[in-house]
Design a protein around this motif. Structure first.
Motif, PDB file in Angstrom:
ATOM      1  N   LEU A  91      97.493 -35.223  34.903  1.00  0.00           N
ATOM      2  CA  LEU A  91      96.633 -35.894  33.931  1.00  0.00           C
ATOM      3  C   LEU A  91      95.695 -36.900  34.591  1.00  0.00           C
ATOM      4  N   PHE A  92      96.075 -37.391  35.780  1.00  0.00           N
ATOM      5  CA  PHE A  92      95.252 -38.386  36.470  1.00  0.00           C
ATOM      6  C   PHE A  92      94.321 -37.752  37.502  1.00  0.00           C
ATOM      7  N   LEU A  93      94.388 -36.435  37.644  1.00  0.00           N
ATOM      8  CA  LEU A  93      93.544 -35.744  38.614  1.00  0.00           C
ATOM      9  C   LEU A  93      92.330 -35.150  37.913  1.00  0.00           C
ATOM     10  N   PRO A  94      91.224 -34.985  38.625  1.00  0.00           N
ATOM     11  CA  PRO A  94      90.048 -34.328  38.030  1.00  0.00           C
ATOM     12  C   PRO A  94      90.388 -32.912  37.565  1.00  0.00           C
ATOM     13  N   PRO A  95      89.710 -32.409  36.554  1.00  0.00           N
ATOM     14  CA  PRO A  95      90.037 -31.074  36.016  1.00  0.00           C
ATOM     15  C   PRO A  95      89.908 -29.958  37.040  1.00  0.00           C
ATOM     16  N   ASP A  96      88.997 -30.119  38.017  1.00  0.00           N
ATOM     17  CA  ASP A  96      88.776 -29.046  38.982  1.00  0.00           C
ATOM     18  C   ASP A  96      89.753 -29.073  40.151  1.00  0.00           C
ATOM     19  N   ILE A  97      90.682 -30.022  40.145  1.00  0.00           N
ATOM     20  CA  ILE A  97      91.666 -30.129  41.220  1.00  0.00           C
ATOM     21  C   ILE A  97      93.029 -29.713  40.670  1.00  0.00           C
ATOM     22  N   THR A  98      93.603 -28.701  41.273  1.00  0.00           N
ATOM     23  CA  THR A  98      94.932 -28.223  40.884  1.00  0.00           C
ATOM     24  C   THR A  98      95.915 -28.510  42.000  1.00  0.00           C
ATOM     25  N   PHE A  99      97.111 -28.877  41.616  1.00  0.00           N
ATOM     26  CA  PHE A  99      98.151 -29.246  42.572  1.00  0.00           C
ATOM     27  C   PHE A  99      99.385 -28.423  42.241  1.00  0.00           C
ATOM     28  N   ASP A 100      99.852 -27.644  43.193  1.00  0.00           N
ATOM     29  CA  ASP A 100     100.991 -26.774  42.957  1.00  0.00           C
ATOM     30  C   ASP A 100     102.218 -27.587  42.547  1.00  0.00           C
ATOM     31  N   LYS A 101     102.956 -27.085  41.549  1.00  0.00           N
ATOM     32  CA  LYS A 101     104.141 -27.800  41.060  1.00  0.00           C
ATOM     33  C   LYS A 101     105.189 -27.969  42.144  1.00  0.00           C
ATOM     34  N   PHE A 102     105.342 -26.961  42.992  1.00  0.00           N
ATOM     35  CA  PHE A 102     106.327 -27.054  44.072  1.00  0.00           C
ATOM     36  C   PHE A 102     105.983 -28.193  45.028  1.00  0.00           C
ATOM     37  N   LEU A 103     104.709 -28.303  45.392  1.00  0.00           N
ATOM     38  CA  LEU A 103     104.301 -29.379  46.292  1.00  0.00           C
ATOM     39  C   LEU A 103     104.471 -30.747  45.634  1.00  0.00           C
ATOM     40  N   ARG A 104     104.195 -30.830  44.342  1.00  0.00           N
ATOM     41  CA  ARG A 104     104.372 -32.102  43.637  1.00  0.00           C
ATOM     42  C   ARG A 104     105.843 -32.518  43.638  1.00  0.00           C
ATOM     43  N   ALA A 105     106.732 -31.557  43.383  1.00  0.00           N
ATOM     44  CA  ALA A 105     108.158 -31.882  43.403  1.00  0.00           C
ATOM     45  C   ALA A 105     108.605 -32.268  44.804  1.00  0.00           C
ATOM     46  N   LEU A 106     108.097 -31.575  45.808  1.00  0.00           N
ATOM     47  CA  LEU A 106     108.475 -31.885  47.194  1.00  0.00           C
ATOM     48  C   LEU A 106     108.048 -33.301  47.567  1.00  0.00           C
ATOM     49  N   ILE A 107     106.817 -33.661  47.225  1.00  0.00           N
ATOM     50  CA  ILE A 107     106.342 -35.007  47.536  1.00  0.00           C
ATOM     51  C   ILE A 107     107.139 -36.061  46.771  1.00  0.00           C
ATOM     52  N   GLY A 108     107.462 -35.766  45.510  1.00  0.00           N
ATOM     53  CA  GLY A 108     108.246 -36.718  44.727  1.00  0.00           C
ATOM     54  C   GLY A 108     109.618 -36.976  45.333  1.00  0.00           C
TER      55      GLY A 108
END
Length: 386
Positions: free
Chosen positions: A234-251
């Motif tokens: 929700l805080f990223l620009p609409p044209d930027i997608t971030f893979d869910k796996f990478l988000r969980a890994l970073i978290g």
């Protein structure tokens, strides 16, 4: 003439008396040294026998080891096929779904990439884990930066004529080990930097490190995963997608680094002030003082604490299941819902299998930590050996 006899070699020591060596001495010294120890030992032995016999009976003796569906794990009676609550474990269920537990839904024709990546990780990190191997710093840098890059190209694909494989198809032990490995390689250096930042005399660095550590430590990992999976886009620009796996890994990595920082900070506080003064007397700057004098001693003091955090992190990787990622726990729970394996023994067998896998990895990390502790605490001898 009086002849003199001079001993030219040492007489080898005689073995201790029979009562002071062997298994009987160990039992008498450790289990039956006092009346209270005798009573406690006997009670514990009886308790172990009481629980071990039915457990072995369920795990091995009455267990079903082969079969293609639920009929193999049910009891045939005169009235037909009925579940037997007292039957053994249904290992046929684990055997039938074993490769799914390892790779998830990763394409069969591309699983060689996962195997190759596992081999690369072992080859790169094995010298790093052997104390006598040289070039530890170079090896650590390769493990920290090069191995994840190789993993990205191999596992994700899309480059060098490799078929792209979306992370939605990843699952099982592949997801668990990938998150654990990347979290360890990220959290250890980042946690060390946060620990140094919290002890820094620069107010800005000290404040930023303090806020990050206390904020992350005050939030459960479940909330961190939900924030990374749901709120971060929700805080990223609409044209930027971030893979869910990478988000969980970073978290998971950021969450673990906060705990690693506090463990390392405890080791830094345990270093005597004289070590800092000695480094200053030698003319060493801040980075050389920390890298060559302080941090090596701090790490040796907090090995149990670091391993404890890493073991906890490895087990908590199963929480990614709640955000829709099928790690080992998630893929086993998904397989349990299969109609062809719907028996009373299947869920418990699957959970036991998960527990055994996690225990093997956690026990291995614990044993390696004890090995490093014994090596660091071994008495130093002068001169070359043998």
């Amino acid at each position: 003439m009086t002849e003199r006899y001079v001993q030219t070699k040492f007489i080898s020591a005689s073995p201790p008396p029979i009562l002071d060596r062997g298994i009987w001495h160990w039992l008498r010294h450790n289990l039956f040294s006092t009346p209270l120890n005798c009573v406690v030992s006997i009670i514990l032995v009886l308790a172990v026998i009481y629980f071990a016999v039915p457990l072995i009976n369920w795990l091995i003796i009455k267990a079903v080891w082969s079969g293609s569906d639920r009929k193999a794990c049910t009891t045939i009676t005169q009235g037909g096929i009925m579940p037997d609550d007292w039957s053994g474990a249904c290992w046929a269920f684990v055997k039938a779904n074993f490769w799914q537990f390892i790779y998830g839904r990763y394409p069969d024709s591309e699983r060689w990439r996962v195997d190759l990546m596992a081999l690369i990780v072992v080859i790169i990190n094995l010298p790093l884990l052997i104390p006598s191997c040289p070039l530890k710093i170079a090896n650590a840098l390769v493990s920290l930066f090069v191995v994840p890059l190789i993993g990205y190209f191999l596992l994700f694909g899309g480059y060098f004529h490799l078929q792209p494989v979306a992370t939605q198809l990843w699952g099982g032990l592949l997801v668990t080990l990938t998150i654990a490995y990347c979290s360890i390689t990220i959290s250890l250096p980042l946690g060390s930097l946060l620990a140094l930042g919290r002890r820094s005399k620069m107010p800005v660095i000290h404040t930023i490190s303090l806020i990050f550590i206390e904020t992350v430590r005050g939030i459960p990992l479940v909330a961190v995963l939900f924030i990374a999976s749901v709120m971060l886009p929700l805080f990223l620009p609409p044209d930027i997608t971030f893979d869910k796996f990478l988000r969980a890994l970073i978290g998971v990595a950021l969450f673990t680094s906060a705990y690693i920082a506090e463990v390392v900070r405890g080791g830094l506080q345990a270093i005597p002030r004289g070590q800092y003064e000695a480094a200053e007397a030698l003319g060493l700057g801040y980075f050389k003082t920390m890298g060559l004098v302080i941090l090596p001693q701090a790490y040796s003091l907090v090995i149990p604490g670091i391993i404890n955090v890493l073991i906890g992190m490895f087990k908590e990787t199963s929480l990614v299941y709640i955000i829709g990622m099928f790690d080992l726990l998630g893929i086993v729970r998904q397989a349990i819902q299969q109609a062809q394996w719907s028996t009373p023994q299947t869920p418990l067998t699957g959970m036991v299998f998960i527990g055994l896998v996690f225990w093997v990895f956690c026990f291995g990390m614990s044993r390696y930590a004890h090995f490093i502790e014994r090596r660091l605490n071994a008495p130093k001898t002068n001169g070359a050996e043998g």
